[in-house]
Write a protein that holds these residues in place. Structure first.
Motif, short mmCIF file in Angstrom:
data_model
loop_
_atom_site.label_atom_id
_atom_site.label_comp_id
_atom_site.label_asym_id
_atom_site.label_seq_id
_atom_site.Cartn_x
_atom_site.Cartn_y
_atom_site.Cartn_z
N ILE A 1 0.97 -1.42 -0.12
CA ILE A 1 0.06 0.02 -0.15
C ILE A 1 1.30 1.01 -0.37
CG2 ILE A 1 0.03 -0.74 2.40
CD1 ILE A 1 -3.25 1.23 2.08
N SER A 2 0.71 2.17 -0.80
CA SER A 2 0.70 3.75 -0.72
C SER A 2 1.46 4.49 0.47
CB SER A 2 1.35 4.40 -1.71
OG SER A 2 2.43 5.61 -2.31
N ARG A 3 2.55 4.45 1.09
CA ARG A 3 2.03 5.34 2.52
C ARG A 3 2.37 7.09 2.14
NH1 ARG A 3 5.57 1.60 6.23
NH2 ARG A 3 3.94 -0.39 6.02
N ILE A 4 2.41 7.43 1.02
CA ILE A 4 2.57 8.23 0.49
C ILE A 4 1.26 8.43 -0.60
CG2 ILE A 4 4.18 8.05 -1.09
CD1 ILE A 4 5.61 10.70 -1.28
N SER A 5 1.08 9.55 -1.17
CA SER A 5 -0.36 9.80 -1.04
C SER A 5 -0.47 11.42 -2.31
CB SER A 5 -1.07 10.21 -1.13
OG SER A 5 -1.92 11.32 0.77
N VAL A 6 -0.13 11.58 -3.36
CA VAL A 6 -0.14 12.93 -3.58
C VAL A 6 -1.51 13.43 -4.27
CG1 VAL A 6 0.78 14.13 -5.61
CG2 VAL A 6 1.46 11.74 -4.93
N ARG A 7 -1.86 14.66 -4.34
CA ARG A 7 -3.75 15.40 -4.14
C ARG A 7 -2.78 15.84 -5.31
NH1 ARG A 7 -6.69 15.94 0.08
NH2 ARG A 7 -8.16 16.43 -1.56
N GLU A 8 -4.11 16.92 -5.62
CA GLU A 8 -4.10 17.13 -6.81
C GLU A 8 -4.69 19.01 -6.12
OE1 GLU A 8 -5.19 18.38 -11.27
OE2 GLU A 8 -4.92 16.44 -10.93
N ILE A 9 -5.19 19.62 -6.43
CA ILE A 9 -5.42 20.78 -6.41
C ILE A 9 -5.11 22.00 -7.41
CG2 ILE A 9 -6.43 22.97 -4.21
CD1 ILE A 9 -5.50 19.84 -2.11
N ASP A 10 -6.41 22.57 -7.68
CA ASP A 10 -6.34 23.94 -8.55
C ASP A 10 -5.61 23.50 -9.04
OD1 ASP A 10 -8.63 24.99 -7.46
OD2 ASP A 10 -6.66 25.92 -5.58
N GLU A 11 -4.89 22.52 -9.95
CA GLU A 11 -4.19 22.44 -10.76
C GLU A 11 -1.93 21.98 -10.70
OE1 GLU A 11 -3.95 24.27 -14.66
OE2 GLU A 11 -6.33 23.97 -14.84
N SER A 12 -1.94 21.85 -9.34
CA SER A 12 -0.90 21.59 -8.70
C SER A 12 -1.37 20.54 -8.04
CB SER A 12 -0.49 23.14 -7.62
OG SER A 12 -0.71 23.99 -8.03
N HIS A 13 0.01 19.50 -7.68
CA HIS A 13 0.09 18.59 -7.21
C HIS A 13 0.74 18.70 -5.89
CE1 HIS A 13 -0.73 18.03 -11.36
NE2 HIS A 13 -1.00 16.51 -10.95
N TYR A 14 0.97 18.35 -4.88
CA TYR A 14 1.06 18.15 -3.67
C TYR A 14 1.17 16.26 -2.82
CZ TYR A 14 -0.85 22.87 -3.63
OH TYR A 14 -0.71 23.65 -4.05
N PRO A 15 1.99 16.20 -2.75
CA PRO A 15 2.47 15.05 -2.21
C PRO A 15 2.89 15.11 -0.84
CG PRO A 15 4.53 15.72 -3.79
CD PRO A 15 3.38 16.79 -3.71
N ILE A 16 2.18 14.00 -0.37
CA ILE A 16 1.50 14.26 1.26
C ILE A 16 2.78 13.30 2.43
CG2 ILE A 16 -0.44 14.30 3.46
CD1 ILE A 16 -0.27 16.61 1.21
N VAL A 17 2.92 13.02 2.68
CA VAL A 17 3.90 12.09 3.53
C VAL A 17 4.45 12.80 4.94
CG1 VAL A 17 6.29 13.63 2.90
CG2 VAL A 17 6.14 11.21 3.63
N CYS A 18 4.33 11.35 6.19
CA CYS A 18 4.41 11.48 6.94
C CYS A 18 5.78 12.84 7.64
CB CYS A 18 4.71 10.03 7.96
SG CYS A 18 4.99 10.41 10.20
N GLN A 19 4.99 13.28 8.80
CA GLN A 19 6.56 14.65 9.18
C GLN A 19 7.33 14.47 10.44
OE1 GLN A 19 7.50 17.22 6.41
NE2 GLN A 19 6.22 15.61 5.68
N GLN A 20 7.21 12.38 10.72
CA GLN A 20 7.62 11.73 11.80
C GLN A 20 8.18 12.99 13.00
OE1 GLN A 20 8.26 9.06 11.66
NE2 GLN A 20 8.19 8.61 9.84
N CYS A 21 6.97 13.60 13.55
CA CYS A 21 6.74 14.71 14.30
C CYS A 21 6.81 14.72 15.49
CB CYS A 21 4.55 14.97 15.02
SG CYS A 21 4.02 15.44 12.95
N GLU A 22 7.51 15.02 16.31
CA GLU A 22 8.37 15.43 17.96
C GLU A 22 7.14 15.02 18.41
OE1 GLU A 22 11.62 16.05 20.08
OE2 GLU A 22 11.70 15.94 17.98
#
Length: 168
Positions: free
Chosen positions: A29-50
């Motif tokens: 399963i992909s643990r990264i997802s790419v979202r498209e909003i207003d013809e721009s692409h945004y890869p979403i990935v865990c930021q390993q928060c403190e």
């Protein structure tokens, strides 16, 4: 200990999905997802928060850098509190990026032909940014021909007097 993070450059991403496909091939399963909003692409990935909200809310303590599937009960609380939307549910288990600890370079980084995804050493990046700032402040280390001990601020009145003094 140096902190390494996955850095996303959405202005470079073209939405090809190669990162998602590569991750999916390795982990099912992909643990990264790419979202498209207003013809721009945004890869979403865990930021390993403190102080990760997902880790704090997990009732079974299944979340560290990665999610222990044997402990995960699939409640979805982690997915609901993730500020980045980086946790997904699949087959009643939570999944998130753990930066591919078994590889030198995360598979999403290798797969990205546009180099919109990179794994960076945050300490090294900080020093590089500080050095760039220092170079700007120091004028790239070069002394100008006119060396001033103080900053000269001229008002229109003062400038006018200087011009008159030169003419005399």
């Amino acid at each position: 200990m140096t902190l390494k993070k996955i850095l996303i450059q959405p202005d470079v991403c073209d939405g090809c999905g190669d990162c998602e496909e590569a991750c999916s091939k390795i982990y099912g399963i992909s643990r990264i997802s790419v979202r498209e909003i207003d013809e721009s692409h945004y890869p979403i990935v865990c930021q390993q928060c403190e102080d990760a909200p997902c880790k704090m809310i997990c009732p079974t303590e299944a979340i560290e850098e990665e999610i222990t599937s044997e402990k995960c009960i699939g409640c979805g609380l982690c997915m609901m509190v993730c500020p980045f939307g980086a946790i997904s549910m699949h087959d009643r288990k939570a999944h998130k990026c753990h930066q591919c600890p078994d590889f030198d370079t995360p598979v999403c980084v290798k797969a990205c032909s546009k180099r919109a995804i990179a794994k960076v050493d945050t300490d090294k990046m900080k020093v590089e940014k500080q050095n760039m700032h220092i170079k700007k402040l120091s004028g790239l280390g070069k002394k100008s021909k006119k060396s001033f001990d103080r900053v000269n601020v001229l008002t229109a009145h003062t400038r006018g007097r200087k011009v008159l003094q030169k003419e005399v």
